[in-house]
Design a protein around this motif. Sequence first.
Motif, PDB file in Angstrom:
ATOM      1  N   LYS A   1      72.471  26.828 -10.200  1.00 34.73           N
ATOM      2  CA  LYS A   1      72.854  25.779 -11.136  1.00 34.73           C
ATOM      3  C   LYS A   1      72.573  26.200 -12.577  1.00 34.73           C
ATOM      4  N   GLU A   2      71.410  26.798 -12.809  1.00 38.71           N
ATOM      5  CA  GLU A   2      71.066  27.229 -14.166  1.00 38.71           C
ATOM      6  C   GLU A   2      72.033  28.291 -14.684  1.00 38.71           C
ATOM      7  N   LYS A   3      72.495  29.168 -13.793  1.00 41.45           N
ATOM      8  CA  LYS A   3      73.370  30.256 -14.203  1.00 41.45           C
ATOM      9  C   LYS A   3      74.830  29.837 -14.305  1.00 41.45           C
ATOM     10  N   ASN A   4      75.216  28.793 -13.573  1.00 36.95           N
ATOM     11  CA  ASN A   4      76.644  28.469 -13.466  1.00 36.95           C
ATOM     12  C   ASN A   4      76.967  27.014 -13.754  1.00 36.95           C
ATOM     13  N   ASP A   5      76.051  26.290 -14.387  1.00 37.90           N
ATOM     14  CA  ASP A   5      76.268  24.862 -14.599  1.00 37.90           C
ATOM     15  C   ASP A   5      77.530  24.581 -15.421  1.00 37.90           C
ATOM     16  N   HIS A   6      77.942  25.542 -16.237  1.00 35.92           N
ATOM     17  CA  HIS A   6      79.151  25.370 -17.057  1.00 35.92           C
ATOM     18  C   HIS A   6      80.418  25.638 -16.256  1.00 35.92           C
ATOM     19  N   TYR A   7      80.266  26.188 -15.048  1.00 35.54           N
ATOM     20  CA  TYR A   7      81.411  26.581 -14.223  1.00 35.54           C
ATOM     21  C   TYR A   7      81.750  25.453 -13.261  1.00 35.54           C
ATOM     22  N   LEU A   8      82.962  24.937 -13.335  1.00 34.00           N
ATOM     23  CA  LEU A   8      83.322  23.728 -12.599  1.00 34.00           C
ATOM     24  C   LEU A   8      83.239  23.880 -11.084  1.00 34.00           C
ATOM     25  N   TYR A   9      83.401  25.097 -10.588  1.00 30.68           N
ATOM     26  CA  TYR A   9      83.494  25.294  -9.140  1.00 30.68           C
ATOM     27  C   TYR A   9      82.154  25.616  -8.472  1.00 30.68           C
ATOM     28  N   TRP A  10      81.058  25.612  -9.219  1.00 28.87           N
ATOM     29  CA  TRP A  10      79.804  26.096  -8.651  1.00 28.87           C
ATOM     30  C   TRP A  10      79.341  25.242  -7.477  1.00 28.87           C
ATOM     31  N   ARG A  11      79.578  23.936  -7.532  1.00 27.19           N
ATOM     32  CA  ARG A  11      79.179  23.076  -6.416  1.00 27.19           C
ATOM     33  C   ARG A  11      79.980  23.398  -5.151  1.00 27.19           C
ATOM     34  N   SER A  12      81.245  23.668  -5.332  1.00 25.34           N
ATOM     35  CA  SER A  12      82.097  24.011  -4.189  1.00 25.34           C
ATOM     36  C   SER A  12      81.584  25.265  -3.491  1.00 25.34           C
ATOM     37  N   TYR A  13      81.237  26.280  -4.278  1.00 28.08           N
ATOM     38  CA  TYR A  13      80.833  27.552  -3.690  1.00 28.08           C
ATOM     39  C   TYR A  13      79.473  27.471  -2.994  1.00 28.08           C
ATOM     40  N   THR A  14      78.621  26.559  -3.414  1.00 23.72           N
ATOM     41  CA  THR A  14      77.331  26.431  -2.720  1.00 23.72           C
ATOM     42  C   THR A  14      77.483  25.774  -1.348  1.00 23.72           C
ATOM     43  N   MET A  15      78.663  25.235  -1.055  1.00 18.95           N
ATOM     44  CA  MET A  15      78.907  24.638   0.257  1.00 18.95           C
ATOM     45  C   MET A  15      79.366  25.669   1.276  1.00 18.95           C
ATOM     46  N   ILE A  16      79.791  26.834   0.804  1.00 14.43           N
ATOM     47  CA  ILE A  16      80.350  27.845   1.698  1.00 14.43           C
ATOM     48  C   ILE A  16      79.335  28.359   2.730  1.00 14.43           C
ATOM     49  N   PRO A  17      78.065  28.659   2.357  1.00 19.86           N
ATOM     50  CA  PRO A  17      77.119  29.182   3.357  1.00 19.86           C
ATOM     51  C   PRO A  17      76.944  28.287   4.581  1.00 19.86           C
ATOM     52  N   VAL A  18      76.859  26.959   4.383  1.00 21.07           N
ATOM     53  CA  VAL A  18      76.633  26.083   5.530  1.00 21.07           C
ATOM     54  C   VAL A  18      77.898  25.962   6.375  1.00 21.07           C
ATOM     55  N   VAL A  19      79.071  26.068   5.751  1.00 19.16           N
ATOM     56  CA  VAL A  19      80.316  26.043   6.521  1.00 19.16           C
ATOM     57  C   VAL A  19      80.400  27.275   7.414  1.00 19.16           C
ATOM     58  N   ILE A  20      80.136  28.450   6.841  1.00 19.94           N
ATOM     59  CA  ILE A  20      80.202  29.699   7.605  1.00 19.94           C
ATOM     60  C   ILE A  20      79.140  29.731   8.695  1.00 19.94           C
ATOM     61  N   ALA A  21      77.913  29.324   8.355  1.00 17.17           N
ATOM     62  CA  ALA A  21      76.820  29.350   9.340  1.00 17.17           C
ATOM     63  C   ALA A  21      77.134  28.467  10.538  1.00 17.17           C
ATOM     64  N   SER A  22      77.618  27.254  10.293  1.00 15.49           N
ATOM     65  CA  SER A  22      77.910  26.334  11.398  1.00 15.49           C
ATOM     66  C   SER A  22      79.068  26.832  12.255  1.00 15.49           C
ATOM     67  N   LEU A  23      80.010  27.558  11.644  1.00 19.30           N
ATOM     68  CA  LEU A  23      81.127  28.102  12.407  1.00 19.30           C
ATOM     69  C   LEU A  23      80.698  29.253  13.316  1.00 19.30           C
ATOM     70  N   LEU A  24      79.781  30.089  12.844  1.00 24.32           N
ATOM     71  CA  LEU A  24      79.416  31.308  13.568  1.00 24.32           C
ATOM     72  C   LEU A  24      78.304  31.115  14.583  1.00 24.32           C
ATOM     73  N   ILE A  25      77.546  30.037  14.465  1.00 25.67           N
ATOM     74  CA  ILE A  25      76.384  29.834  15.342  1.00 25.67           C
ATOM     75  C   ILE A  25      76.706  29.952  16.834  1.00 25.67           C
ATOM     76  N   PRO A  26      77.787  29.357  17.344  1.00 21.75           N
ATOM     77  CA  PRO A  26      78.044  29.465  18.789  1.00 21.75           C
ATOM     78  C   PRO A  26      78.302  30.886  19.280  1.00 21.75           C
ATOM     79  N   PHE A  27      78.687  31.791  18.383  1.00 22.57           N
ATOM     80  CA  PHE A  27      79.020  33.152  18.794  1.00 22.57           C
ATOM     81  C   PHE A  27      77.814  34.084  18.795  1.00 22.57           C
ATOM     82  N   ALA A  28      76.739  33.692  18.138  1.00 18.31           N
ATOM     83  CA  ALA A  28      75.554  34.548  18.078  1.00 18.31           C
ATOM     84  C   ALA A  28      74.777  34.463  19.392  1.00 18.31           C
TER      85      ALA A  28
END
Length: 229
Positions: free
Chosen positions: A85-112
């Motif tokens: 947030k401190e590094k990218n607060d001026h960037y409109l998409y920063w909140r969107s990109y912080t959601m990506i890790p949990v989306v990917i993690a939840s998708l891959l969990i059944p395959f591990a």
Amino acid sequence: MNTYLPKRIVVNSNNSRFFAILMAFSGGVSDVYCHIYFHGLVATQTGNVILLASDLSQKNWSQVIPKLLSIFTFSLGFLAGIWIKEKNDHYLYWRSYTMIPVVIASLLIPFAPYDFHLLKLCSLAFGTGLLMLTFTGVRVEKNQYTIMMTSGNYRRMLTEWYYYLTSKNKSAILKRNAENYTIVVISFLTGACLLAIVNLFWGPYTIWLASITFFLAFMIEFSQASRNN
């Protein structure tokens, strides 16, 4: 023009009821799933502390580690969110990109493999901590709430209904406030209960319920950032 028609409520996407429903539902699904498969929670960290104390008192050492790791990686995710947030607060998409890790993690969990169950828990806990910081102060319309959790929202729900039911002037605003918190609480409980039922048929793949709602929330946030841009 009919001046007695109610004004349409205009809110940003991440302050909408639908966004609140998605995030609360995801929290209920994630917590119950992780409790079933990993013996730890990822969103309700106060619950982890309580369960941890119970495990310690019963000398249930095997279930202590998942809770400690969840608390630790959740904290890392939260701190990472502060840095982002401190590094990218001026960037409109920063909140969107912080959601990506949990989306990917939840998708891959059944395959591990099962042997990686602690890593699965940590990946979800890290992503959840990231989201908690990202959406600190988020509102459902004009009411501030906590995403992916229900304890504080439940207290607010009771408080708002009390004010509405005991008020002599039962205004639409008071009722709307109470309804907003009720929607968040019901969404969390629905996610938790639905996970418990669907798990009987889908097994480890039930985490994809959270993947779907996380992804929908991501699309809403990304769309809102695009419109602002």
